[in-house]
Design an enzyme around this catalytic site. Structure first.
Site, PDB file in Angstrom:
ATOM      1  N   THR A 130     -18.421 -19.058   4.440  1.00 58.59           N
ATOM      2  CA  THR A 130     -17.847 -19.709   5.615  1.00 58.59           C
ATOM      3  C   THR A 130     -17.017 -18.757   6.467  1.00 58.59           C
ATOM      4  O   THR A 130     -16.694 -19.080   7.607  1.00 58.59           O
ATOM      5  CB  THR A 130     -16.979 -20.913   5.199  1.00 58.59           C
ATOM      6  OG1 THR A 130     -15.928 -20.469   4.331  1.00 58.59           O
ATOM      7  CG2 THR A 130     -17.812 -21.965   4.489  1.00 58.59           C
ATOM      8  N   CYS A 131     -16.654 -17.588   5.916  1.00 60.74           N
ATOM      9  CA  CYS A 131     -15.932 -16.599   6.731  1.00 60.74           C
ATOM     10  C   CYS A 131     -16.807 -16.097   7.874  1.00 60.74           C
ATOM     11  O   CYS A 131     -16.312 -15.778   8.955  1.00 60.74           O
ATOM     12  CB  CYS A 131     -15.486 -15.419   5.876  1.00 60.74           C
ATOM     13  SG  CYS A 131     -14.199 -15.811   4.688  1.00 60.74           S
ATOM     14  N   ILE A 132     -18.106 -15.993   7.611  1.00 60.14           N
ATOM     15  CA  ILE A 132     -19.013 -15.464   8.636  1.00 60.14           C
ATOM     16  C   ILE A 132     -20.119 -16.469   8.964  1.00 60.14           C
ATOM     17  O   ILE A 132     -21.143 -16.111   9.536  1.00 60.14           O
ATOM     18  CB  ILE A 132     -19.620 -14.113   8.204  1.00 60.14           C
ATOM     19  CG1 ILE A 132     -20.307 -14.222   6.840  1.00 60.14           C
ATOM     20  CG2 ILE A 132     -18.562 -13.035   8.184  1.00 60.14           C
ATOM     21  CD1 ILE A 132     -21.010 -12.938   6.405  1.00 60.14           C
TER      22      ILE A 132
END
Length: 292
Positions: A254-256
């Site tokens: 979910t960071c990228i």
């Protein structure tokens, strides 16, 4: 170049794998952006062979592009709605803080604070002498200039107005989750397209309600931490990638905003469709983010 290499070197040093730096240099993996695209197989070829080391390498090199932040605000909004607006607790002293959270969520491109009734929104922005808790809410919003901004631009009230969420459609999610295939005509691309074809069939089943608790919003949330596209769009456009692994459980970063599907190792066969779809169900119902 030197600065980028120093960053990679710093990550390797921190996890006690600095002796592998030459492998990265020779393979021209010279910056952390490139590192984030590496699959498990890529990292193994570079010498990072264990699951633990790969996890630590990715954790140290990770950059938060908004996923965890959006999820944080989504959790806050859900809890605030339950504890302070369903029903309203006028006696609470927390509404100034809640106003600050509302403003921050909007400014950080998080979920919109559409959890108040239209009457309460009118009292918040238009009433001369609102109730005390509304004054506190107003004060919290204005700590970041948001109350005055809405007063100056009344059309911004729509950011607070409750509306029915727009369902995620098959077309929408396939537009958002663009697949990143290998080189045209390669065997790897053929294998990836087989997996993607199965995934599209699974999405159609989820869209029609045939996958139990899984819906398309959950699939999007698995990859991006949110169930609908933010009002300003995604900071980093979601993507769908493929990786050779033993496990056929999808993984998400979910960071990228990335969803990762498995291509069978060494040209192997995919599991039977019902088995593969059960893996998908398990992942999307349990926020399975990649532990193997």
């Amino acid at each position: 170049m030197a600065s980028a290499l120093t960053n990679v070197e710093a990550v390797l040093t921190k996890i006690n794998l600095n002796d592998l730096l030459n492998n990265f240099i020779e393979s021209k993996v010279d910056n952390l952006e490139t590192c984030r695209a590496l699959t498990d197989a890529d990292l193994s070829r570079l010498g990072i062979t264990t699951i633990g080391d790969r996890t630590r390498f990715r954790s140290e090199g990770a950059v938060d592009l908004g996923g965890p932040r959006k999820e944080f605000f989504a959790i806050l909004m859900r809890d605030i709605k339950q504890k302070y607006f369903d029903p309203v607790k006028e006696w609470s002293k927390d509404y100034e803080v809640i106003g600050k959270i509302f403003a921050l969520s909007i400014l950080q491109n998080g979920p919109l604070p559409r959890i108040m009734t239209t009457d309460l929104i009118e009292e918040l922005f238009e009433t001369e002498e609102p109730r005390q808790f509304v004054k506190d809410l107003r004060k919290g919003l204005d700590s970041l200039g948001f109350y005055q901004l809405v007063r100056s631009l009344p059309s911004l009230i729509h950011l607070f107005t409750p509306i029915q969420p727009t369902p995620i459609t098959f077309k929408k999610i396939t537009t958002l989750l663009k697949p990143e295939f290998a080189a045209e005509g390669s065997n790897r691309m053929k294998a990836e397209k087989k997996v993607y074809s199965k995934f599209l069939k699974y999405l159609r089943e989820a869209a029609s309600g045939r996958r139990g608790d899984v819906n398309l919003a959950k699939v999007l949330k698995f990859a991006t931490s949110v169930e609908e596209e933010p009002i300003l769009g995604f900071t980093l456009h979601p993507s769908l990638h493929f990786s050779e692994r033993k496990s056929h459980l999808p993984t998400g970063n979910t960071c990228i905003n990335r969803l990762m599907l498995t291509v069978p190792e060494n040209g192997g066969k995919l599991p039977e469709e019902d088995v593969l779809f059960n893996f998908f169900d398990y992942a999307f119902c349990n926020a399975y983010y990649g532990l193997q």
